[in-house]
Design a protein around this motif. Structure first.
Motif, mmCIF file in Angstrom:
data_model
loop_
_atom_site.group_PDB
_atom_site.id
_atom_site.type_symbol
_atom_site.label_atom_id
_atom_site.label_comp_id
_atom_site.label_asym_id
_atom_site.label_seq_id
_atom_site.Cartn_x
_atom_site.Cartn_y
_atom_site.Cartn_z
ATOM 1 N N GLN A 69 0.822 -1.199 0.000
ATOM 2 C CA GLN A 69 0.000 0.000 0.000
ATOM 3 C C GLN A 69 0.861 1.256 0.000
ATOM 4 N N THR A 70 0.206 2.394 -0.093
ATOM 5 C CA THR A 70 0.874 3.667 -0.360
ATOM 6 C C THR A 70 1.994 3.981 0.621
ATOM 7 N N PHE A 71 1.776 3.727 1.885
ATOM 8 C CA PHE A 71 2.761 4.116 2.895
ATOM 9 C C PHE A 71 3.607 2.935 3.366
ATOM 10 N N GLY A 72 3.792 1.970 2.473
ATOM 11 C CA GLY A 72 4.685 0.863 2.774
ATOM 12 C C GLY A 72 4.129 -0.178 3.719
ATOM 13 N N GLU A 73 2.813 -0.302 3.786
ATOM 14 C CA GLU A 73 2.187 -1.288 4.653
ATOM 15 C C GLU A 73 1.585 -2.414 3.823
ATOM 16 N N VAL A 74 1.555 -3.593 4.420
ATOM 17 C CA VAL A 74 0.867 -4.740 3.831
ATOM 18 C C VAL A 74 0.022 -5.365 4.932
ATOM 19 N N TYR A 75 -1.288 -5.498 4.675
ATOM 20 C CA TYR A 75 -2.180 -6.169 5.601
ATOM 21 C C TYR A 75 -2.481 -7.560 5.069
ATOM 22 N N LEU A 76 -2.427 -8.557 5.944
ATOM 23 C CA LEU A 76 -2.609 -9.931 5.481
ATOM 24 C C LEU A 76 -2.996 -10.844 6.619
ATOM 25 N N THR A 77 -3.485 -12.025 6.259
ATOM 26 C CA THR A 77 -3.591 -13.150 7.171
ATOM 27 C C THR A 77 -2.708 -14.247 6.606
ATOM 28 N N LEU A 78 -2.277 -15.147 7.467
ATOM 29 C CA LEU A 78 -1.465 -16.262 6.979
ATOM 30 C C LEU A 78 -2.253 -17.123 6.002
ATOM 31 N N ASN A 79 -3.548 -17.286 6.249
ATOM 32 C CA ASN A 79 -4.365 -18.074 5.330
ATOM 33 C C ASN A 79 -4.411 -17.452 3.943
ATOM 34 N N ASN A 80 -4.571 -16.115 3.901
ATOM 35 C CA ASN A 80 -4.612 -15.458 2.603
ATOM 36 C C ASN A 80 -3.282 -15.586 1.878
ATOM 37 N N LEU A 81 -2.190 -15.449 2.624
ATOM 38 C CA LEU A 81 -0.857 -15.592 2.032
ATOM 39 C C LEU A 81 -0.686 -16.978 1.429
ATOM 40 N N LEU A 82 -1.023 -18.016 2.185
ATOM 41 C CA LEU A 82 -0.861 -19.382 1.699
ATOM 42 C C LEU A 82 -1.750 -19.660 0.492
ATOM 43 N N GLU A 83 -3.002 -19.247 0.589
ATOM 44 C CA GLU A 83 -3.943 -19.546 -0.485
ATOM 45 C C GLU A 83 -3.577 -18.836 -1.780
ATOM 46 N N GLU A 84 -3.167 -17.579 -1.679
ATOM 47 C CA GLU A 84 -2.777 -16.871 -2.902
ATOM 48 C C GLU A 84 -1.526 -17.481 -3.517
ATOM 49 N N CYS A 85 -0.632 -18.015 -2.684
ATOM 50 C CA CYS A 85 0.594 -18.629 -3.185
ATOM 51 C C CYS A 85 0.375 -20.061 -3.656
ATOM 52 N N GLY A 86 -0.873 -20.524 -3.607
ATOM 53 C CA GLY A 86 -1.188 -21.828 -4.166
ATOM 54 C C GLY A 86 -1.153 -22.990 -3.202
ATOM 55 N N TYR A 87 -1.266 -22.719 -1.890
ATOM 56 C CA TYR A 87 -1.216 -23.775 -0.890
ATOM 57 C C TYR A 87 -2.566 -23.889 -0.174
ATOM 58 N N SER A 88 -2.971 -25.116 0.105
ATOM 59 C CA SER A 88 -4.241 -25.353 0.779
ATOM 60 C C SER A 88 -4.122 -25.044 2.261
ATOM 61 N N THR A 89 -5.153 -24.408 2.815
ATOM 62 C CA THR A 89 -5.196 -24.141 4.254
ATOM 63 C C THR A 89 -6.159 -25.111 4.941
ATOM 64 N N ARG A 90 -6.626 -26.089 4.193
ATOM 65 C CA ARG A 90 -7.598 -27.039 4.746
ATOM 66 C C ARG A 90 -6.953 -28.328 5.223
ATOM 67 N N SER A 91 -5.695 -28.507 4.911
ATOM 68 C CA SER A 91 -5.025 -29.763 5.230
ATOM 69 C C SER A 91 -4.519 -29.819 6.668
ATOM 70 N N HIS A 92 -4.526 -28.678 7.359
ATOM 71 C CA HIS A 92 -4.014 -28.583 8.731
ATOM 72 C C HIS A 92 -2.549 -29.016 8.814
ATOM 73 N N ASN A 93 -1.836 -28.790 7.743
ATOM 74 C CA ASN A 93 -0.406 -29.119 7.702
ATOM 75 C C ASN A 93 0.364 -27.970 8.336
ATOM 76 N N LYS A 94 0.754 -28.152 9.585
ATOM 77 C CA LYS A 94 1.411 -27.077 10.322
ATOM 78 C C LYS A 94 2.780 -26.726 9.745
ATOM 79 N N SER A 95 3.411 -27.687 9.079
ATOM 80 C CA SER A 95 4.742 -27.413 8.537
ATOM 81 C C SER A 95 4.698 -26.364 7.442
ATOM 82 N N ILE A 96 3.604 -26.319 6.672
ATOM 83 C CA ILE A 96 3.468 -25.300 5.626
ATOM 84 C C ILE A 96 3.393 -23.920 6.264
#
Length: 292
Positions: A69-96
């Motif tokens: 964003q404009t002032f150098g901030e990024v708002y996110l959740t870990l789930n959103n990060l994983l899902e956008e990067c192509g990883y499932s958040t439904r597997s409960h794989n803590k290592s991911i």
């Protein structure tokens, strides 16, 4: 102190923001601009980020660049990060989750590229938090800028419908791309190609399986992110008049693979004449498939 962020005139406490619906409303980059928004990665990045876990570094950095964003901030959740990067958040794989948490902490926070308003190791995957990028240290720019990775390229890989690990796809793609020289368009230049062997790619990105590398290359070709030429042969060093395939030649534009200039480039590697398939003056023998 209760931290908060503002979305379209409404203020929400960060501890109350859940899921990705708020994130998606905050950033819009026209598709036509995504190819022009890039991050430069250095030779040091290639050296330090290997293996399935380490290669996720590139995905994290591209996610931040896309959602900056404009002032150098990024708002996110870990789930959103994983899902956008192509990883499932439904597997409960803590290592991911652990891989992404570790990258944010050790690569970004500890190195002074960002500050974070929460403990990255304990925050719930659905809870929104913020990263504030440093004004003094730019994570998106390196002095050598060895290879550029665009938001458009990042999205093609992260959105691909494949069982191949997305971090591996990124690693193979960037390893191939790093050797393709980008000459000015108004100059006469050699073909914009690269020809790393599968063994070089395998070692360079820290992946142990030849099959994984081959599958990644095939998928990138299907997606038209790379183009491959395989119809060239060189005389076997151990048998006279027996010709074997040269290594693959890669390009980002299919037009770069046309013509005989590629043969000249390969002859510099092999130290002997390279032939098109129809011009081979002896017997063709295909190599056995490598295992590993």
């Amino acid at each position: 102190m209760l931290l908060s962020c503002n979305f379209y005139g409404k203020t929400f406490p960060l501890t109350k923001l859940k899921e990705e619906k708020y994130i998606n409303e905050t950033i819009f980059i026209p598709n036509g601009e995504k190819q022009n928004i890039t991050v430069g990665f250095s030779k040091k990045d290639f050296k330090n980020h290997k293996g399935v876990s380490g290669l996720k570094y590139y995905l994290v950095i591209m996610y931040l660049r896309k959602h900056l964003q404009t002032f150098g901030e990024v708002y996110l959740t870990l789930n959103n990060l994983l899902e956008e990067c192509g990883y499932s958040t439904r597997s409960h794989n803590k290592s991911i989750y652990s891989d992404f948490r570790e990258i944010i902490k050790t690569e970004l926070i500890n190195n002074g590229y960002v500050t974070c308003n929460v403990d990255i190791f304990t925050i719930n995957p659905t809870e929104m938090f913020s990263l504030q990028l440093s004004e003094k240290k730019n994570i998106f720019y390196t002095k050598d800028n060895f290879v550029q990775f665009s938001i458009s390229e990042y999205e093609k890989i992260s959105n691909s419908n494949s069982k191949i690990n997305k971090s591996v796809l990124v690693g193979v793609y960037l390893f191939i791309k790093q050797y393709i020289m980008d000459y000015p368009s108004d100059t006469i230049s050699p073909p914009r190609i690269s020809f790393p062997s599968k063994q070089q790619i395998k070692k360079g990105i820290g992946i142990s399986s030849f099959t994984t590398i081959e599958n990644a290359i095939s998928l990138l070709a299907e997606m038209k992110m790379i183009y491959i030429r395989t119809d060239m042969f060189v005389e076997n060093t151990e048998e006279e008049n027996i010709y074997v395939p040269t290594r693959n030649v890669f390009a980002l534009d299919v037009e770069e693979l046309n013509g005989d200039a590629i043969l000249i480039e390969l002859e510099r590697i092999y130290g002997k004449k390279v032939y098109n398939r129809n011009d081979v003056p002896g017997k063709v023998r295909y190599l056995e498939k490598q295992k590993g």
